[in-house]
Scaffold this active site. Structure first.
Site, PDB file in Angstrom:
ATOM      1  N   GLU A  55      -3.572   3.524 -21.085  1.00  0.00           N
ATOM      2  CA  GLU A  55      -4.947   3.758 -21.569  1.00  0.00           C
ATOM      3  C   GLU A  55      -5.599   2.390 -21.684  1.00  0.00           C
ATOM      4  O   GLU A  55      -5.275   1.624 -22.595  1.00  0.00           O
ATOM      5  CB  GLU A  55      -4.926   4.426 -22.945  1.00  0.00           C
ATOM      6  CG  GLU A  55      -4.372   5.828 -22.950  1.00  0.00           C
ATOM      7  CD  GLU A  55      -5.362   6.860 -22.452  1.00  0.00           C
ATOM      8  OE1 GLU A  55      -6.506   6.470 -22.103  1.00  0.00           O
ATOM      9  OE2 GLU A  55      -4.997   8.033 -22.385  1.00  0.00           O
ATOM     10  N   CYS A 111     -13.368   1.415 -26.856  1.00  0.00           N
ATOM     11  CA  CYS A 111     -13.189   1.434 -25.399  1.00  0.00           C
ATOM     12  C   CYS A 111     -14.179   2.372 -24.724  1.00  0.00           C
ATOM     13  O   CYS A 111     -14.437   2.229 -23.534  1.00  0.00           O
ATOM     14  CB  CYS A 111     -11.755   1.813 -25.068  1.00  0.00           C
ATOM     15  SG  CYS A 111     -11.224   3.301 -25.914  1.00  0.00           S
ATOM     16  N   GLU A 152     -15.824  -6.131 -19.871  1.00  0.00           N
ATOM     17  CA  GLU A 152     -15.758  -5.570 -21.217  1.00  0.00           C
ATOM     18  C   GLU A 152     -16.070  -6.667 -22.234  1.00  0.00           C
ATOM     19  O   GLU A 152     -15.322  -7.632 -22.350  1.00  0.00           O
ATOM     20  CB  GLU A 152     -14.338  -5.024 -21.435  1.00  0.00           C
ATOM     21  CG  GLU A 152     -14.289  -3.861 -22.358  1.00  0.00           C
ATOM     22  CD  GLU A 152     -12.879  -3.320 -22.569  1.00  0.00           C
ATOM     23  OE1 GLU A 152     -11.882  -4.008 -22.290  1.00  0.00           O
ATOM     24  OE2 GLU A 152     -12.794  -2.188 -23.069  1.00  0.00           O
ATOM     25  N   LYS A 193       4.797  -0.416 -31.232  1.00  0.00           N
ATOM     26  CA  LYS A 193       4.398  -1.776 -31.599  1.00  0.00           C
ATOM     27  C   LYS A 193       2.887  -1.801 -31.788  1.00  0.00           C
ATOM     28  O   LYS A 193       2.133  -1.754 -30.812  1.00  0.00           O
ATOM     29  CB  LYS A 193       4.785  -2.798 -30.519  1.00  0.00           C
ATOM     30  CG  LYS A 193       4.613  -4.232 -31.047  1.00  0.00           C
ATOM     31  CD  LYS A 193       4.497  -5.265 -29.971  1.00  0.00           C
ATOM     32  CE  LYS A 193       3.092  -5.503 -29.499  1.00  0.00           C
ATOM     33  NZ  LYS A 193       2.134  -5.963 -30.523  1.00  0.00           N
TER      34      LYS A 193
HETATM   35  P1  NAD Z   1      -4.606  -6.219 -25.649  1.00  0.00           P
HETATM   36  O1  NAD Z   1      -4.358  -5.706 -24.285  1.00  0.00           O
HETATM   37  O2  NAD Z   1      -4.808  -7.682 -25.830  1.00  0.00           O
HETATM   38  O3  NAD Z   1      -3.370  -5.839 -26.602  1.00  0.00           O
HETATM   39  C1  NAD Z   1      -2.944  -4.512 -26.764  1.00  0.00           C
HETATM   40  C2  NAD Z   1      -1.515  -4.512 -27.273  1.00  0.00           C
HETATM   41  O4  NAD Z   1      -0.681  -5.083 -26.266  1.00  0.00           O
HETATM   42  C3  NAD Z   1      -1.281  -5.334 -28.532  1.00  0.00           C
HETATM   43  O5  NAD Z   1      -0.344  -4.664 -29.350  1.00  0.00           O
HETATM   44  C4  NAD Z   1      -0.680  -6.610 -27.991  1.00  0.00           C
HETATM   45  O6  NAD Z   1       0.163  -7.283 -28.919  1.00  0.00           O
HETATM   46  C5  NAD Z   1       0.142  -6.077 -26.834  1.00  0.00           C
HETATM   47  N1  NAD Z   1       0.459  -7.062 -25.780  1.00  0.00           N
HETATM   48  C6  NAD Z   1      -0.208  -8.204 -25.474  1.00  0.00           C
HETATM   49  N2  NAD Z   1       0.417  -8.837 -24.449  1.00  0.00           N
HETATM   50  C7  NAD Z   1       1.484  -8.072 -24.107  1.00  0.00           C
HETATM   51  C8  NAD Z   1       2.511  -8.186 -23.129  1.00  0.00           C
HETATM   52  N3  NAD Z   1       2.566  -9.231 -22.291  1.00  0.00           N
HETATM   53  N4  NAD Z   1       3.453  -7.223 -23.055  1.00  0.00           N
HETATM   54  C9  NAD Z   1       3.407  -6.137 -23.882  1.00  0.00           C
HETATM   55  N5  NAD Z   1       2.462  -5.984 -24.843  1.00  0.00           N
HETATM   56  C10 NAD Z   1       1.510  -6.941 -24.952  1.00  0.00           C
HETATM   57  O7  NAD Z   1      -5.815  -5.368 -26.235  1.00  0.00           O
HETATM   58  P2  NAD Z   1      -6.523  -5.533 -27.636  1.00  0.00           P
HETATM   59  O8  NAD Z   1      -7.352  -6.772 -27.571  1.00  0.00           O
HETATM   60  O9  NAD Z   1      -5.532  -5.376 -28.741  1.00  0.00           O
HETATM   61  O10 NAD Z   1      -7.453  -4.216 -27.654  1.00  0.00           O
HETATM   62  C11 NAD Z   1      -8.649  -4.130 -26.995  1.00  0.00           C
HETATM   63  C12 NAD Z   1      -8.472  -3.465 -25.631  1.00  0.00           C
HETATM   64  O11 NAD Z   1      -7.904  -2.167 -25.781  1.00  0.00           O
HETATM   65  C13 NAD Z   1      -9.790  -3.232 -24.934  1.00  0.00           C
HETATM   66  O12 NAD Z   1      -9.640  -3.554 -23.575  1.00  0.00           O
HETATM   67  C14 NAD Z   1     -10.034  -1.735 -25.112  1.00  0.00           C
HETATM   68  O13 NAD Z   1     -10.871  -1.155 -24.154  1.00  0.00           O
HETATM   69  C15 NAD Z   1      -8.649  -1.216 -25.022  1.00  0.00           C
HETATM   70  N6  NAD Z   1      -8.556   0.125 -25.627  1.00  0.00           N
HETATM   71  C16 NAD Z   1      -8.424   1.203 -24.806  1.00  0.00           C
HETATM   72  C17 NAD Z   1      -8.344   2.485 -25.342  1.00  0.00           C
HETATM   73  C18 NAD Z   1      -8.207   3.692 -24.463  1.00  0.00           C
HETATM   74  O14 NAD Z   1      -7.971   4.771 -24.989  1.00  0.00           O
HETATM   75  N7  NAD Z   1      -8.331   3.570 -23.153  1.00  0.00           N
HETATM   76  C19 NAD Z   1      -8.396   2.656 -26.731  1.00  0.00           C
HETATM   77  C20 NAD Z   1      -8.536   1.530 -27.539  1.00  0.00           C
HETATM   78  C21 NAD Z   1      -8.600   0.259 -26.975  1.00  0.00           C
END
Ligand code: NAD
Length: 507
Positions: free
Chosen positions: A262, A296, A395, A184
């Protein structure tokens, strides 16, 4: 290099890719992919609901026996063909990634797209090289060996900041090891994940091995995490959502569902007083501004030893004020917009609140003129915020660097470790004893020395502490996507074994 195409025509059938076919979602809600440089919608599609997730998991389940039963060489050949097909499509991927994220062309063309395609080539090779302990007669009477087996259907969830790279990092180790997958992507940025999966079909990877459901987190995401036929959830995103995902996975009727998380980061950037200050300033600007700071591992907290502090602040401010903010599709643009106006406003909120306790040296505003309709924000340097302030601890996920002074080496390292996160860090010094100490003592999944940001397919990426656990990329990622079976085969054929006396009878 960039090949434009009509996104609406290309995805007219829908944004759900199940069993090798694009189709519409059935949630009853629709969503628009928006170009963050203009705020205009570029494609509206129907979001996936729980029924679409169920159909995708079913397709992955049906595809599993054949794909898991293929030889490593057969899987590897198919993935090599996939890498070749992707290379033919480079221009389209560059266009779609820049369009949906607002990434400057040079970033999509020189980092996201080639890096992701290199991951495919790496995993095509790595598929043939699963490792384990050597088979041997460790007990004397038995031959022991390990089998490294796939888990089944993997459910993966990815964020919007690097949609193609995140799709690659999730899909590749899973399928190289013989699993099938339902990914997803973020509903904001589904285009390149769908194209990635379509290219796999064109290369001969069987239908159902890779499925994409594009839906909202609370609906499609939770349905995928909780699905009883999903053996493992692999999640990349924020720490807050990661915690929710862990809760749902632990309540799943599939006992002990495997989890790979992650999560967020707040990378420190530690500059000692013997560092090359010019190199450190360039590294800080590149490390903080990559992908408009929506990375990130971005450098977010620079700690600079007092003798270099003013010089470093001045050099970074000068470099930041020369960064060219603009249209992602203009060749001379350095910094594109943030992913959305909501994200831009969130970032601006952090900086505006920081004015009450710190000094904004440069930036701290959205540009006007032609850029006013996009989600732009200028490169921003904030100095002298307290260590416990939100701009240092949370963040921000935007083009904002906080810079603070420190005195002793002990203090610099302690400050670097003083947030809940532990994804990445960098240390800047010409003294190998100082950098070696940082490599040992900074609690992060990656420590760069005299650089910040580069990644490579052969090496692992993943967090410590609240940044999660498990590794993406590299052969280490097979630990997440395989399970180890010990096979112990008795060699003597003797009915009464010597050890039986510990349970019944005598020798
Ligand atoms: P997010 O946590 O809001 O969303 C990530 C994904 O989770 C999206 O696909 C979203 O639709 C889904 N999601 C949201 N609520 C959910 C739920 N209740 N159940 C299941 N899935 C759900 O993050 P974002 O805003 O899309 O991305 C930014 C974040 O990602 C930052 O915190 C960044 O640090 C992190 N990130 C981490 C890495 C890593 O390798 N550690 C890499 C890239 C981004």
């Amino acid at each position: 290099m960039v090949q434009r195409f009509d996104v609406s025509a290309r995805f007219a059938a829908g944004a759900q890719y199940v069993a090798g076919r694009l189709g519409p979602g059935s949630s009853g809600s629709s969503h628009s992919v928006v170009d963050p440089a203009t705020g205009e919608g570029v494609h509206t599609y129907e979001l996936a609901g729980a029924a679409d997730v169920d159909a995708a998991v079913g397709a992955a389940r049906r595809a599993f026996p054949e794909w898991a039963g293929a030889t490593p060489g057969e899987r590897s050949d198919a993935m090599h063909r996939w890498a070749a097909r992707l290379t033919e499509l480079t221009g389209e991927f560059v266009y779609a990634e820049s369009l949906q994220c607002g990434k400057p062309l040079k970033l999509s063309a020189e980092f996201d797209v080639p890096g992701s395609f290199d991951n495919v080539a790496f995993f095509a090779g790595a598929a043939r090289q699963l490792t384990g302990v050597a088979a041997a007669e460790y007990s004397g009477e038995h031959t022991s060996y390990v089998r490294r087996e796939p888990l089944g259907v993997i459910g993966s969830i990815a964020p919007w900041n690097y949609p193609l790279q995140m799709a690659a990092w999730k899909i590749l180790p899973a399928v190289a090891a013989g699993n099938t997958i339902v990914l997803k992507p973020s509903e904001l940025t589904p285009l390149t994940s769908l194209m990635f999966a379509e290219a796999a079909r064109e290369a001969g990877i069987p239908d159902g091995v890779i499925n994409i459901v594009t839906g909202a987190g609370a609906e499609a995401g939770e349905a995928l995490v909780g699905h009883p036929d999903v053996a493992m959830t692999s999640f990349t995103g924020s720490t807050a959502v990661g915690r929710r995902v862990a809760e749902i996975a632990s309540a799943s009727p599939t006992a002990a569902k495997r989890l790979h998380l992650e999560l967020g980061g707040k990378a420190p950037f530690v500059v000692f007083d013997d560092a090359d200050v010019e190199a450190a300033a360039h590294g800080a600007v590149a490390g903080a501004l990559i992908n408009t700071g929506q990375d990130c591992t971005a450098a977010t907290r620079a700690y600079v030893q007092r003798p270099l502090y003013e010089e470093f602040v001045g050099a970074v401010a000068d470099l930041m004020s020369g960064v060219r903010v603009g249209d992602p599709f203009a060749q001379d643009t350095d910094l594109g917009p943030l992913i959305s106006h909501a994200q831009r406003d969130r970032v601006a909120g952090f900086v505006d609140r920081a004015r009450g306790y710190a000094t904004v040296v440069t930036g701290g505003e959205a540009p006007g003129g032609d850029l006013a309709r996009g989600a732009y924000y200028r490169p921003t340097l904030v100095r002298d915020a307290p260590q416990d302030s939100e701009i240092v601890q949370r963040e921000v996920f935007g083009p904002v660097l906080a810079v603070l002074p420190f005195d002793s080496d002990d203090e610099g390292i302690a400050l670097a470790n003083d947030t809940p996160y532990g994804l990445a860090a960098s240390a800047w010094s010409r003294d190998v004893f100082r950098t070696g100490r940082c490599a040992r003592e900074i609690q992060a999944g990656c420590v760069w020395i005299n650089d910040h940001i580069p990644i490579i397919s052969e090496m692992p990426h993943g967090g410590y502490k609240a940044s999660g656990y498990g590794k993406d990329m590299s052969a280490y990622s097979f630990e997440e996507y395989t399970q180890i079976k010990h096979v112990m085969s008795e060699n003597t054929g003797v009915a009464r074994k010597d050890w039986h006396r510990t349970v019944f009878g005598d020798r």
